[in-house]
Each structure stands twice: as C-alpha cells, then as structure tokens.
Design a protein around this motif. Sequence first.
Motif, short mmCIF file in Angstrom:
data_model
loop_
_atom_site.label_atom_id
_atom_site.label_comp_id
_atom_site.label_asym_id
_atom_site.label_seq_id
_atom_site.Cartn_x
_atom_site.Cartn_y
_atom_site.Cartn_z
N ASN A 226 0.85 -1.20 0.00
CA ASN A 226 0.00 0.00 0.00
C ASN A 226 0.89 1.25 0.00
OD1 ASN A 226 -2.12 1.79 0.24
ND2 ASN A 226 -2.43 1.44 2.42
N PHE A 227 0.78 2.05 -1.06
CA PHE A 227 1.61 3.24 -1.21
C PHE A 227 0.77 4.51 -1.07
CE2 PHE A 227 3.98 -0.05 -3.43
CZ PHE A 227 5.27 0.18 -2.99
N SER A 228 1.47 5.60 -0.78
CA SER A 228 0.81 6.90 -0.70
C SER A 228 0.44 7.39 -2.09
CB SER A 228 1.74 7.91 -0.01
OG SER A 228 2.92 8.08 -0.79
N GLY A 229 -0.37 8.45 -2.17
CA GLY A 229 -0.87 8.96 -3.44
C GLY A 229 0.22 9.43 -4.39
N ASP A 230 1.40 9.79 -3.88
CA ASP A 230 2.50 10.25 -4.74
C ASP A 230 2.97 9.15 -5.69
OD1 ASP A 230 3.06 12.99 -3.64
OD2 ASP A 230 3.30 11.82 -1.81
N PHE A 231 2.63 7.91 -5.37
CA PHE A 231 3.05 6.77 -6.19
C PHE A 231 2.45 6.84 -7.60
CE2 PHE A 231 2.84 2.17 -7.33
CZ PHE A 231 4.20 1.87 -7.21
N GLU A 232 1.35 7.57 -7.74
CA GLU A 232 0.65 7.64 -9.04
C GLU A 232 1.28 8.62 -10.01
OE1 GLU A 232 -3.74 6.96 -9.40
OE2 GLU A 232 -3.70 7.93 -7.44
N GLY A 277 -2.29 5.36 -17.40
CA GLY A 277 -3.05 4.13 -17.50
C GLY A 277 -2.22 2.86 -17.58
N VAL A 278 -1.38 2.59 -16.55
CA VAL A 278 -0.64 1.33 -16.47
C VAL A 278 -1.42 0.38 -15.59
CG1 VAL A 278 1.56 0.25 -15.86
CG2 VAL A 278 1.52 2.60 -16.72
N TRP A 279 -1.69 -0.82 -16.08
CA TRP A 279 -2.57 -1.77 -15.40
C TRP A 279 -2.00 -2.26 -14.08
CZ3 TRP A 279 -7.43 -3.47 -15.71
CH2 TRP A 279 -7.77 -4.65 -15.05
N ILE A 280 -2.77 -2.12 -12.99
CA ILE A 280 -2.42 -2.69 -11.67
C ILE A 280 -3.65 -3.32 -11.03
CG2 ILE A 280 -0.46 -1.14 -11.23
CD1 ILE A 280 -2.38 0.50 -9.42
N GLY A 281 -4.66 -3.63 -11.85
CA GLY A 281 -5.93 -4.15 -11.31
C GLY A 281 -5.83 -5.56 -10.77
N THR A 282 -4.81 -6.32 -11.20
CA THR A 282 -4.58 -7.68 -10.72
C THR A 282 -3.14 -7.77 -10.21
OG1 THR A 282 -3.99 -8.34 -12.96
CG2 THR A 282 -6.26 -8.74 -12.27
N PRO A 283 -2.83 -8.78 -9.40
CA PRO A 283 -1.46 -8.94 -8.93
C PRO A 283 -0.49 -9.10 -10.11
CG PRO A 283 -2.93 -10.29 -7.60
CD PRO A 283 -3.74 -9.76 -8.74
#
Length: 289
Positions: A226-232, A277-283
């Motif tokens: 779990n990362f902070s919002g800056d990760f985006e 838009g880089v996919w992270i919806g699944t592991p």
Amino acid sequence: MAEKKTKGKKTGIGLALWLLAALLILIIFLVNQDRIAGNLKATGFFNKTGLKTPEFVEKAEVKSASVSEKNEVAPIETIEIDLNGIGSHTEESEPELPAENIIPKNETAKKQQEVSALEKQEELPAAPKKTEKEASVRKEISVSTPPKDSTMKLKLYFMSINSDGSVSRKEVTREMKKSDSPLVDAVNALIKGPIVAEENSGCRSLVSENTRLIGASVKNGVATLNFSGDFEFNRYGIEGLRGQLQQIVFTATAFPTVENVQFLVDGEKKEYLGSEGVWIGTPLNRNSF
C-alpha cells in the motif's frame, strides 16, 4: 512484356519474403509457446481487451523466479487473528485444596527459616576477582565481535539508462541490518534510491518522488503493498511508471514466499496507475514485464 515479367518477378519475391517472415514468426511462437502463453495469462491480456481467453493460455503455467534469484530470508506472512472471543471469557476460581494439603501459616514460616539456615551453611566461597588486564581483554572481545546473523543480504532492482536512451533493469545485492520486516526494508531502500557505490555503477531509482510505503503484508504468495498517493505521479511519464512497478515487483518476488504483488494506493485497489493508465488491477509478477 518485359515490364510485366519484372513486375511479376518482384511480386513473387515480395510474396516469398512475406511467407518467410510468417514462417519465422510461427517457428518463434512454437519454440516459445509456453513462455508466451504464460506471459499472456500473467498480464491478463485477454481480460483487458474483453476477448475470451484461449484454452491453451488458461492452462499455461506462469513461471516464477529461479532459486538463484531469491533471497535467503523470507518476509513474515500475515497472520489473521480472531478477536471476537477476546475479553468475553470469565476468570475461573481456583480449585479448593483438600484440608490435608493446607499448611498453617506458623508452620510455613518455620520451614522457611530452616531452609534459609541451610542455604547459609552451603554457601560457596566467592570466585576470585579477575585482574584488570583480563577484564579489559574480555571487554574488548565482547565489543569487537559482532552478534551472529546481525545482517542480511537482499536483492534490490534498480534501473539503468543506456547510451541509446533505453532503460534496463539492474540487480544489486545489498547487505542490510537484519530485521523482522525485510520486505518493508527492501521496498523502502528502493524508494530512498541507490547508495553511492550503486549509483556509480549506473543504478537509479524510478520510483516517484515523495512516495511512502504505508503498509505491507504477504499471504498465499501475494505481497500486498500500500503506497501513498504520490506513487501515481511519475515525472518520467509512462516509462517511469512501468519502471517503478518493475523495480518493486522484481524486488518483492526475490523473497521465497512472494510470487505476485498487488498494488494499493492510499488503501484503495485501482485498475490503472496514474493518468497514463498502467494496469495494476490484478497482482503483477515478473512475467508482467
């Protein structure tokens, strides 16, 4: 007539080249079929595009990192504790002893005095005092000898900018102070960036600035980070986002109990990272890159 023959010849050569290229692609696919199918399954390619996943992709085996790419230490897995029953039990009263086992207070005090007297009689002579030289030598040894297993070696993955401008992954092994949370230490090391020696060898971190690791857990081979919002937000754009994901996934899956990484941002599970838009919806795992 000659022009028609020339055109026909060129058309024949072009067709032959297309057939040769198609044949090469087919051969490459057959040789790497298992790997390609595993990558398609790991990345969820057909799910993202809305197409039906072919049967050979569904049955494909996703390859994990080899033993040589794994750390010697493992992160502590999450343990679920049922808190529903805590505090609801009542204290049980101590069982009453039979009358013959109850010792009168005056008898107890008498026995304690007898035991104390015996202990004084059996006292051993005091051990001889160590000389000042012996004491200093012993003190020097205890200070200079480091405790066993006080450090651990962790594999970290940074990125390297090549001369042609392309980006490649770079593995380093760093000796760090041993702790109960090596996965957290490894990810925080990526966020902090390479040390001087690693930087001189061309390593750099693409993890977004001001990123903080809020929480981490491992369960059933999946590390949830779990990362902070800056990760985006990455100043290098989509390549930077992909690079930081790759760094973290390879570093986390270097632990023997981690095969996949599920990313969260401020505790929220998202399908895509950032506006790019880089996919992270699944592991994600190593086959995702």
